[in-house]
Motif scaffolding. Structure first.
Motif, PDB file in Angstrom:
ATOM      1  N   VAL A   4     -63.117  18.684 -26.239  1.00 48.10           N
ATOM      2  CA  VAL A   4     -62.986  17.074 -26.233  1.00 48.10           C
ATOM      3  C   VAL A   4     -63.038  16.536 -27.594  1.00 48.10           C
ATOM      4  CG1 VAL A   4     -63.874  15.061 -25.388  1.00 48.10           C
ATOM      5  CG2 VAL A   4     -63.469  16.659 -23.836  1.00 48.10           C
ATOM      6  N   GLY A   5     -62.314  15.792 -28.209  1.00 44.82           N
ATOM      7  CA  GLY A   5     -62.523  15.296 -29.413  1.00 44.82           C
ATOM      8  C   GLY A   5     -62.171  16.354 -30.786  1.00 44.82           C
ATOM      9  N   THR A   6     -61.382  17.382 -30.368  1.00 41.03           N
ATOM     10  CA  THR A   6     -60.900  18.323 -31.433  1.00 41.03           C
ATOM     11  C   THR A   6     -59.372  18.331 -31.235  1.00 41.03           C
ATOM     12  OG1 THR A   6     -60.907  20.104 -29.936  1.00 41.03           O
ATOM     13  CG2 THR A   6     -63.072  19.386 -31.094  1.00 41.03           C
ATOM     14  N   GLU A  54     -55.341  17.575 -28.068  1.00 37.20           N
ATOM     15  CA  GLU A  54     -54.026  17.069 -28.572  1.00 37.20           C
ATOM     16  C   GLU A  54     -52.995  17.172 -27.366  1.00 37.20           C
ATOM     17  OE1 GLU A  54     -52.983  17.879 -32.332  1.00 37.20           O
ATOM     18  OE2 GLU A  54     -54.761  17.074 -33.353  1.00 37.20           O
ATOM     19  N   GLY A  55     -52.573  16.219 -26.844  1.00 39.67           N
ATOM     20  CA  GLY A  55     -51.413  16.405 -25.767  1.00 39.67           C
ATOM     21  C   GLY A  55     -51.979  16.602 -24.339  1.00 39.67           C
ATOM     22  N   PHE A  96     -65.740  11.834 -15.952  1.00 41.83           N
ATOM     23  CA  PHE A  96     -66.548  12.024 -14.872  1.00 41.83           C
ATOM     24  C   PHE A  96     -68.040  12.030 -15.436  1.00 41.83           C
ATOM     25  CE2 PHE A  96     -63.025  14.801 -14.336  1.00 41.83           C
ATOM     26  CZ  PHE A  96     -62.538  14.614 -12.910  1.00 41.83           C
ATOM     27  N   ASN A  97     -68.676  10.942 -14.528  1.00 42.22           N
ATOM     28  CA  ASN A  97     -70.082  10.712 -14.633  1.00 42.22           C
ATOM     29  C   ASN A  97     -70.420  10.164 -16.084  1.00 42.22           C
ATOM     30  OD1 ASN A  97     -70.714  11.082 -11.897  1.00 42.22           O
ATOM     31  ND2 ASN A  97     -70.872  13.232 -12.429  1.00 42.22           N
ATOM     32  N   GLY A  98     -69.192   9.437 -16.750  1.00 35.75           N
ATOM     33  CA  GLY A  98     -69.396   8.801 -17.989  1.00 35.75           C
ATOM     34  C   GLY A  98     -69.360   9.854 -19.346  1.00 35.75           C
ATOM     35  N   LYS A  99     -68.661  11.290 -19.056  1.00 34.21           N
ATOM     36  CA  LYS A  99     -68.513  12.191 -19.862  1.00 34.21           C
ATOM     37  C   LYS A  99     -66.944  12.603 -19.774  1.00 34.21           C
ATOM     38  CE  LYS A  99     -70.277  16.619 -21.569  1.00 34.21           C
ATOM     39  NZ  LYS A  99     -71.216  17.797 -21.094  1.00 34.21           N
ATOM     40  N   LYS A 100     -66.221  12.697 -20.882  1.00 36.80           N
ATOM     41  CA  LYS A 100     -65.057  13.154 -21.051  1.00 36.80           C
ATOM     42  C   LYS A 100     -64.679  14.495 -20.746  1.00 36.80           C
ATOM     43  CE  LYS A 100     -62.866   9.391 -23.604  1.00 36.80           C
ATOM     44  NZ  LYS A 100     -62.139   8.949 -24.927  1.00 36.80           N
ATOM     45  N   TYR A 101     -63.525  14.790 -20.189  1.00 32.16           N
ATOM     46  CA  TYR A 101     -63.180  15.992 -19.859  1.00 32.16           C
ATOM     47  C   TYR A 101     -61.603  16.317 -20.126  1.00 32.16           C
ATOM     48  CZ  TYR A 101     -67.677  16.778 -17.520  1.00 32.16           C
ATOM     49  OH  TYR A 101     -68.964  16.709 -17.078  1.00 32.16           O
ATOM     50  N   LEU A 102     -61.089  17.654 -20.448  1.00 30.79           N
ATOM     51  CA  LEU A 102     -59.835  18.092 -20.766  1.00 30.79           C
ATOM     52  C   LEU A 102     -59.126  18.518 -19.448  1.00 30.79           C
ATOM     53  CD1 LEU A 102     -59.687  19.461 -24.095  1.00 30.79           C
ATOM     54  CD2 LEU A 102     -59.115  17.306 -23.708  1.00 30.79           C
ATOM     55  N   LEU A 103     -58.026  18.463 -19.150  1.00 29.12           N
ATOM     56  CA  LEU A 103     -57.426  19.194 -17.926  1.00 29.12           C
ATOM     57  C   LEU A 103     -56.875  20.543 -18.706  1.00 29.12           C
ATOM     58  CD1 LEU A 103     -56.620  19.233 -14.978  1.00 29.12           C
ATOM     59  CD2 LEU A 103     -54.106  18.350 -15.759  1.00 29.12           C
TER      60      LEU A 103
END
Length: 230
Positions: free
Chosen positions: A123-125, A129-130, A136-143
């Motif tokens: 996340v954030g790197t 991208e794309g 979830f619970n205030g934290k970002k996750y990548l699919l």
């Protein structure tokens, strides 16, 4: 009984140009070196290879790389391979670098029939991208989508004629999850025993995942030898 081969060339005979392969190992530990040599001899090309790294310049997947048989490499580590680095920088090979934990989970999920999962890694790197993100619970996750392959090539310490496998210590690394994620899994084993000789509680890969098995000659190379000065 699974098909037990005596020829590595026969074991990989139906691997064709353009196939997607998963290959077990970490560095040079636990790599299916004889199956790789058979692929080199066969000359199959335009391969997509999913593995932690790409061997070294003169051994393992590095041999396929040197022969320009790999079109795309998916892994987590460029490693000790100068030719891999050269091909990446010159644009001669397509590369998808994945965080090591994410790579392991993408393979494991593929073997478990799970199409995708969310992870905070990346996340954030540029890796994000794309890709879809979700909080979830205030934290970002990548699919992240799972990986599967046409063929999985693994190396085990012991195997029986049903295809049950045991790996030795750190050679276990990526091999069990890769064995589960290929449509056809081919295992080379150091010691081939009769069905029933392996203790059920010690089996790492059940036979249901393995389609072909072959006993391997041993040539255990060391990626980087370190000795004490004392």
């Amino acid at each position: 009984m699974k098909q037990v081969y005596t020829s590595f060339n026969d074991a990989i005979e139906d691997i064709k140009d353009g196939a997607t392969l998963m290959v077990g190992g970490f560095g040079l530990c636990g790599i299916p070196e004889n199956l790789i040599l058979a692929l080199v001899e066969k000359g199959v090309k335009d391969l997509t290879v999913i593995s932690n790294n790409c061997g070294v310049d003169d051994w393992g997947l590095g041999l396929l790389l040197r022969n320009k048989q790999i079109k795309k490499m998916i892994g987590s580590y460029v490693g000790e391979n100068k030719e891999f680095e050269r091909q990446v920088l010159s644009g001669e090979i397509e590369v998808e670098l994945v965080p090591q934990g994410t790579l392991a989970e993408k393979i494991r999920a593929g073997g478990a029939g799970i199409p995708a999962f969310y992870t905070p890694a990346g996340v954030g790197t540029p890796i994000a991208e794309g890709k879809e993100t979700r909080t979830f619970n205030g934290k970002k996750y990548l699919l992240e989508e799972a990986y599967t392959a046409d063929f999985s090539l693994v190396r085990a310490w012991k195997g029986d004629k049903m295809g049950n496998l045991i790996y030795n210590k750190t050679a276990r690394n990526f091999n069990p999850m890769i064995a589960a994620a290929g449509k056809v899994t081919i295992a080379e084993v150091e010691e081939l025993v009769e069905t029933g000789d392996l203790k059920p509680n010690e089996i790492h890969t059940p036979s249901i995942y393995v389609k072909r098995i072959i006993q391997a000659e041993q040539e255990k190379r060391i990626e980087r030898r370190t000795v004490s000065s004392h």
